[in-house]
Motif scaffolding. Structure first.
Motif, short mmCIF file in Angstrom:
data_model
loop_
_atom_site.label_atom_id
_atom_site.label_comp_id
_atom_site.label_asym_id
_atom_site.label_seq_id
_atom_site.Cartn_x
_atom_site.Cartn_y
_atom_site.Cartn_z
N SER A 28 14.19 -4.11 -34.66
CA SER A 28 13.80 -4.19 -36.06
C SER A 28 15.02 -3.99 -36.94
CB SER A 28 12.75 -3.13 -36.39
OG SER A 28 11.55 -3.40 -35.70
N ALA A 29 14.91 -4.46 -38.17
CA ALA A 29 16.01 -4.34 -39.12
C ALA A 29 15.46 -4.40 -40.53
CB ALA A 29 17.02 -5.48 -38.91
N LEU B 8 26.62 -7.03 -40.58
CA LEU B 8 25.75 -6.25 -39.71
C LEU B 8 26.09 -4.77 -39.85
CD1 LEU B 8 23.58 -6.28 -37.48
CD2 LEU B 8 25.45 -6.44 -35.81
N CYS B 9 25.08 -3.95 -40.20
CA CYS B 9 25.25 -2.51 -40.38
C CYS B 9 24.59 -1.77 -39.22
CB CYS B 9 24.62 -2.06 -41.69
SG CYS B 9 25.39 -2.79 -43.17
N LEU B 10 25.34 -0.86 -38.61
CA LEU B 10 24.90 -0.16 -37.41
C LEU B 10 24.90 1.34 -37.64
CD1 LEU B 10 27.03 -2.27 -34.89
CD2 LEU B 10 24.61 -2.61 -35.49
N HIS B 11 23.75 1.96 -37.44
CA HIS B 11 23.57 3.38 -37.76
C HIS B 11 24.02 4.30 -36.62
CE1 HIS B 11 20.10 3.99 -35.08
NE2 HIS B 11 19.68 2.79 -35.45
N GLY B 12 23.94 5.58 -36.89
CA GLY B 12 24.37 6.59 -35.93
C GLY B 12 23.24 7.12 -35.06
N TYR B 13 23.61 8.03 -34.19
CA TYR B 13 22.70 8.65 -33.22
C TYR B 13 21.55 9.37 -33.91
CZ TYR B 13 21.24 12.00 -29.58
OH TYR B 13 20.53 12.76 -28.69
N LEU B 14 20.31 9.01 -33.50
CA LEU B 14 19.06 9.56 -34.02
C LEU B 14 18.84 9.28 -35.51
CD1 LEU B 14 18.64 12.95 -32.12
CD2 LEU B 14 17.61 10.74 -31.60
N ASP B 15 19.67 8.42 -36.10
CA ASP B 15 19.39 7.87 -37.43
C ASP B 15 18.62 6.57 -37.23
OD1 ASP B 15 20.64 9.94 -38.70
OD2 ASP B 15 22.39 8.81 -39.35
N ASP C 20 27.97 -12.82 -51.85
CA ASP C 20 28.14 -13.87 -50.84
C ASP C 20 27.83 -13.36 -49.44
OD1 ASP C 20 30.28 -12.15 -50.77
OD2 ASP C 20 31.73 -13.69 -50.22
N LYS C 21 27.10 -12.23 -49.36
CA LYS C 21 26.80 -11.63 -48.06
C LYS C 21 25.30 -11.41 -47.89
CE LYS C 21 31.19 -11.08 -46.94
NZ LYS C 21 31.82 -11.82 -45.81
N TYR C 22 24.86 -11.47 -46.65
CA TYR C 22 23.48 -11.15 -46.27
C TYR C 22 23.54 -9.89 -45.41
CZ TYR C 22 18.88 -11.84 -44.04
OH TYR C 22 17.60 -11.69 -43.59
N VAL C 23 23.14 -8.78 -45.96
CA VAL C 23 23.31 -7.49 -45.29
C VAL C 23 22.12 -7.21 -44.38
CG1 VAL C 23 23.66 -5.01 -45.63
CG2 VAL C 23 24.66 -6.65 -47.24
N ILE C 24 22.42 -6.92 -43.11
CA ILE C 24 21.39 -6.65 -42.10
C ILE C 24 21.67 -5.28 -41.51
CG2 ILE C 24 20.34 -7.37 -39.93
CD1 ILE C 24 21.48 -10.20 -40.50
N ALA C 25 20.73 -4.34 -41.67
CA ALA C 25 20.84 -3.01 -41.06
C ALA C 25 19.88 -2.94 -39.89
CB ALA C 25 20.54 -1.92 -42.08
N LEU C 26 20.42 -2.72 -38.72
CA LEU C 26 19.66 -2.78 -37.47
C LEU C 26 19.17 -1.40 -37.05
CD1 LEU C 26 19.06 -4.86 -35.07
CD2 LEU C 26 21.06 -3.84 -33.96
#
Length: 312
Positions: free
Chosen positions: A20-21, A33-40, A65-71
């Motif tokens: 999910s994102a 692409l945004c990647l979170h930390g441990y247990l976040d 000019d960006k499409y931000v995706i946080a996974l």
């Protein structure tokens, strides 16, 4: 026609699990692409997305000019847990990214990564340089390493932690969950609530109904996979970590808080000599400085991406 400025949900169907994102921006633009930390979970990037949307409404958006995706990593947030019998090996997250890039047929893209996500992204950028245009690390630099002579001890602790791992049955209110998260972090209350809300699932009674009526009396349990809390079976040696880090060839930016993790200073001491293309930015804040300093973060990311674009 849907408003492409809004924050929206998204999912990716990999072969063995669904990730999910949350997203913001125009999906026809280049992904970040945004990647979170441990247990976040992906919600740790919600303040950044809210800042981007706010700037868009004020016609001052620097990331238009960006499409931000946080996974959500596997086992975290709303993503699937790994299959029965599987565990959460560090390098398996790198494999998840390879599968995600293949699914989306992404070219080299910009990655913004926090804490554990930054370590995974660093390993990914080293092993698959053709897939990473730039890498921004947030309050994390290098890898968690251990001396080779601790290998046996690490293995024993890891195996025993799996034996003790049980599925939690305890339920609690959202307020209790937020307080528990605050107890083990330097998060602000509002930021802890964002992450916790995405980490909880409502508990139903035996009739299948939600546990109680009224927000104050609803009970929850943690949505995240309990196996995430087991101890790793191995650690990289410092020499292995330095070799891996030295293979990061893309432009590299570190953003960290002046009250953040000690591992940043340690990482800079052990790993900064491995790279020759590093930009560092110290901001006022803690480990989750990307949630605290969103306006400054947008400016730093925009400037960083612009420099890369003009240098190509």
């Amino acid at each position: 026609m849907a408003d492409t400025n809004n924050i929206a949900a998204l999912s990716f169907e990999l072969d063995s699990l669904t990730l999910s994102a949350i997203t913001c921006g125009n999906k026809n633009q280049q992904p970040v692409l945004c990647l979170h930390g441990y247990l976040d979970n992906a919600a740790s990037f919600l303040p950044l997305m809210q800042e981007i949307v706010q700037q868009k409404t004020q016609k001052s958006d620097l990331l238009s000019d960006k499409y931000v995706i946080a996974l959500d990593w596997p086992g975290h947030g709303h993503s699937d847990h790994r299959s029965v019998g599987a565990h959460y090996h560090f390098f398996d997250y790198v494999s998840d990214l390879v599968a995600l890039f293949a699914l989306n047929n992404w070219p080299a893209i910009d990655i913004v990564a926090h804490s554990m996500g930054a370590m995974v992204a660093s390993a990914f950028a080293a092993a698959f340089p053709e897939k990473v245009k730039s890498l921004t690390l947030i309050d994390s630099f290098g890898f968690i390493c251990a001396p080779a002579e601790q290998t046996t001890k690490q293995l024993r602790q890891g195996i025993l932690s799996r034996v003790k791992s049980v599925k939690p049955t305890r339920t609690f209110s959202e307020d209790i969950a937020v307080k528990a998260r605050l107890h083990v972090s330097d998060l602000k209350v509002d930021h802890a609530k964002l992450i916790v809300q995405r980490s909880l699932i409502e508990v139903k009674d035996q009739s299948g109904n939600i546990s109680a009526v009224g927000e104050a009396s609803v009970l929850y349990r943690w949505r995240s996979d309990p196996r995430l809390r087991t101890v790793s079976l191995y650690r990289l040696s410092q020499e292995q970590g330095q070799q891996l880090f030295s293979d990061i060839k893309c432009p590299l930016q570190l953003i960290y808080g002046d009250k953040g993790m000690d591992m940043v200073a340690t990482g800079l001491a052990h790993f900064s000599s491995c790279v020759s293309h590093l930009t560092t930015n110290k901001l006022t804040g803690g480990h989750h400085v990307h949630m605290e300093q969103t306006e400054e973060l947008v400016h730093l990311l925009s400037n960083f991406f612009s420099k890369i674009q003009t240098s190509v």
